[in-house]
Design a protein around this motif. Structure first.
Motif, mmCIF file in Angstrom:
data_model
loop_
_atom_site.group_PDB
_atom_site.id
_atom_site.type_symbol
_atom_site.label_atom_id
_atom_site.label_comp_id
_atom_site.label_asym_id
_atom_site.label_seq_id
_atom_site.Cartn_x
_atom_site.Cartn_y
_atom_site.Cartn_z
ATOM 1 N N THR A 88 0.844 -1.190 0.000
ATOM 2 C CA THR A 88 0.000 0.000 0.000
ATOM 3 C C THR A 88 0.880 1.240 0.000
ATOM 4 O O THR A 88 1.866 1.306 0.750
ATOM 5 N N ILE A 89 0.518 2.203 -0.837
ATOM 6 C CA ILE A 89 1.313 3.421 -0.979
ATOM 7 C C ILE A 89 0.454 4.618 -0.573
ATOM 8 O O ILE A 89 -0.580 4.894 -1.198
ATOM 9 N N PRO A 90 0.840 5.340 0.474
ATOM 10 C CA PRO A 90 0.044 6.497 0.906
ATOM 11 C C PRO A 90 0.254 7.699 -0.018
ATOM 12 O O PRO A 90 1.175 8.488 0.164
ATOM 13 N N VAL A 91 -0.614 7.830 -0.992
ATOM 14 C CA VAL A 91 -0.496 8.911 -1.975
ATOM 15 C C VAL A 91 -0.538 10.284 -1.295
ATOM 16 O O VAL A 91 0.104 11.239 -1.752
ATOM 17 N N SER A 92 -1.235 10.376 -0.190
ATOM 18 C CA SER A 92 -1.362 11.660 0.517
ATOM 19 C C SER A 92 -0.025 12.160 1.056
ATOM 20 O O SER A 92 0.104 13.336 1.401
ATOM 21 N N LYS A 93 0.970 11.291 1.110
ATOM 22 C CA LYS A 93 2.285 11.675 1.622
ATOM 23 C C LYS A 93 3.284 11.936 0.500
ATOM 24 O O LYS A 93 4.494 11.943 0.726
ATOM 25 N N VAL A 94 2.779 12.170 -0.718
ATOM 26 C CA VAL A 94 3.670 12.462 -1.836
ATOM 27 C C VAL A 94 4.518 13.692 -1.517
ATOM 28 O O VAL A 94 4.058 14.634 -0.846
ATOM 29 N N THR A 95 5.751 13.687 -1.968
ATOM 30 C CA THR A 95 6.619 14.830 -1.737
ATOM 31 C C THR A 95 7.473 15.095 -2.964
ATOM 32 O O THR A 95 7.778 14.177 -3.732
ATOM 33 N N THR A 96 7.804 16.358 -3.173
ATOM 34 C CA THR A 96 8.693 16.759 -4.262
ATOM 35 C C THR A 96 9.681 17.787 -3.711
ATOM 36 O O THR A 96 9.576 18.199 -2.554
ATOM 37 N N ALA A 97 10.605 18.208 -4.558
ATOM 38 C CA ALA A 97 11.576 19.218 -4.140
ATOM 39 C C ALA A 97 10.984 20.622 -4.139
ATOM 40 O O ALA A 97 11.632 21.572 -3.700
ATOM 41 N N SER A 98 9.757 20.755 -4.615
ATOM 42 C CA SER A 98 9.096 22.057 -4.690
ATOM 43 C C SER A 98 7.844 22.046 -3.825
ATOM 44 O O SER A 98 6.916 21.273 -4.075
ATOM 45 N N ALA A 99 7.808 22.913 -2.832
ATOM 46 C CA ALA A 99 6.623 23.000 -1.967
ATOM 47 C C ALA A 99 5.390 23.370 -2.778
ATOM 48 O O ALA A 99 4.288 22.879 -2.523
ATOM 49 N N GLY A 100 5.573 24.220 -3.781
ATOM 50 C CA GLY A 100 4.452 24.639 -4.602
ATOM 51 C C GLY A 100 3.876 23.488 -5.406
ATOM 52 O O GLY A 100 2.655 23.343 -5.515
ATOM 53 N N LEU A 101 4.755 22.652 -5.964
ATOM 54 C CA LEU A 101 4.280 21.515 -6.744
ATOM 55 C C LEU A 101 3.614 20.478 -5.849
ATOM 56 O O LEU A 101 2.566 19.925 -6.203
ATOM 57 N N THR A 102 4.202 20.225 -4.694
ATOM 58 C CA THR A 102 3.601 19.273 -3.768
ATOM 59 C C THR A 102 2.193 19.721 -3.390
ATOM 60 O O THR A 102 1.250 18.925 -3.354
ATOM 61 N N SER A 103 2.044 21.016 -3.136
ATOM 62 C CA SER A 103 0.736 21.578 -2.790
ATOM 63 C C SER A 103 -0.238 21.414 -3.954
ATOM 64 O O SER A 103 -1.416 21.098 -3.758
ATOM 65 N N HIS A 104 0.266 21.605 -5.179
ATOM 66 C CA HIS A 104 -0.587 21.471 -6.365
ATOM 67 C C HIS A 104 -1.090 20.031 -6.511
ATOM 68 O O HIS A 104 -2.257 19.790 -6.842
ATOM 69 N N LEU A 105 -0.220 19.069 -6.249
ATOM 70 C CA LEU A 105 -0.612 17.663 -6.366
ATOM 71 C C LEU A 105 -1.749 17.312 -5.409
ATOM 72 O O LEU A 105 -2.570 16.441 -5.703
ATOM 73 N N LEU A 106 -1.810 18.019 -4.274
ATOM 74 C CA LEU A 106 -2.763 17.656 -3.225
ATOM 75 C C LEU A 106 -3.880 18.685 -3.024
ATOM 76 O O LEU A 106 -4.706 18.526 -2.125
ATOM 77 N N ARG A 107 -3.941 19.706 -3.844
ATOM 78 C CA ARG A 107 -4.970 20.723 -3.626
ATOM 79 C C ARG A 107 -6.316 20.275 -4.208
ATOM 80 O O ARG A 107 -6.379 19.445 -5.122
ATOM 81 N N ALA A 108 -7.356 20.839 -3.657
ATOM 82 C CA ALA A 108 -8.709 20.524 -4.137
ATOM 83 C C ALA A 108 -8.936 21.133 -5.514
ATOM 84 O O ALA A 108 -8.243 22.059 -5.937
#
Length: 211
Positions: A88-108
């Motif tokens: 099982t892979i917790p997609v909600s814990k995805v991370t990148t080197a860019s805070a902005g991109l990480t936020s984009h991946l998880l924004r509504a």
């Protein structure tokens, strides 16, 4: 003079002791199939992760990580084709080197619409094997990957990388690396196509501890 020599000898021992200890220490894991014993193993979540890679605008590839991978491996060295893996892979814990991109991946999604990527509360992804074809130190592992509410069959090219006892908790541990490629559009994630690549490479590194 004798006192000076004694001090010099003690100093030499103090300096060389860590080096001797370091030389005596051995890496606990080795890529030796004879070290693998039959049983059920659980993923060492703190040392297991999945890296992903996707092309950006045709210029270069961008990378991210899914950590805290959980799951089980059932294996018998005498019958490797019968091995089963369920992770099982917790997609909600995805991370990148860019805070902005990480936020984009998880924004509504905007104005209540569908999110561009995963959204703020994505379900965990899951891979359940259905077939294992071993070949030496490698294996082709076919299974069902559920991601973003969609299930598709994928095949992992896996490699056995090491086995041995974890020096801290003394548990028998098996390590594997694997890779595969998926199309994100197959899983309903089509934002930015085609300028953001459809093909996503997955690089998997998982350690399993015997229970």
């Amino acid at each position: 003079m004798r006192h000076i020599k004694k001090i010099a000898t003690i100093a030499a021992i103090a300096i060389s002791a860590p080096l001797i200890a370091q030389q005596a220490m051995q890496v606990p894991g080795k890529a030796d199939p004879a070290r693998v014993t039959a049983g059920t193993y659980v993923a060492d979540s703190g040392h297991s992760l999945i890296g992903w890679e996707v092309n950006h605008f045709g210029f270069n590839d961008y990378y991210g990580l899914f950590g805290d991978v959980a799951g089980t491996l059932t294996i018998d060295p005498a019958n490797l084709a019968a091995a089963k893996v369920d992770v099982t892979i917790p997609v909600s814990k995805v991370t990148t080197a860019s805070a902005g991109l990480t936020s984009h991946l998880l924004r509504a999604g905007k104005d209540g619409g569908k999110p561009d990527f995963f959204g703020p509360a994505p379900a965990d992804a899951r891979f359940v094997s259905t077939k294992v074809v071993p070949k030496g130190m490698t294996a082709m592992i076919t299974g069902n990957l559920t991601l973003n509410g969609v299930t598709k069959e994928v095949t992992l090219e896996a490699e056995f990388t090491g086995a041995g006892a974890n020096p801290f908790n003394k548990k028998e541990t098996i390590g594997f690396e694997a890779e595969t490629e998926i199309k994100r559009s197959d899983f309903g994630i089509a934002y930015g196509l085609p300028v953001i690549g459809d093909e996503v490479e997955l690089d998997i590194s998982v350690a399993f501890e015997k229970q």
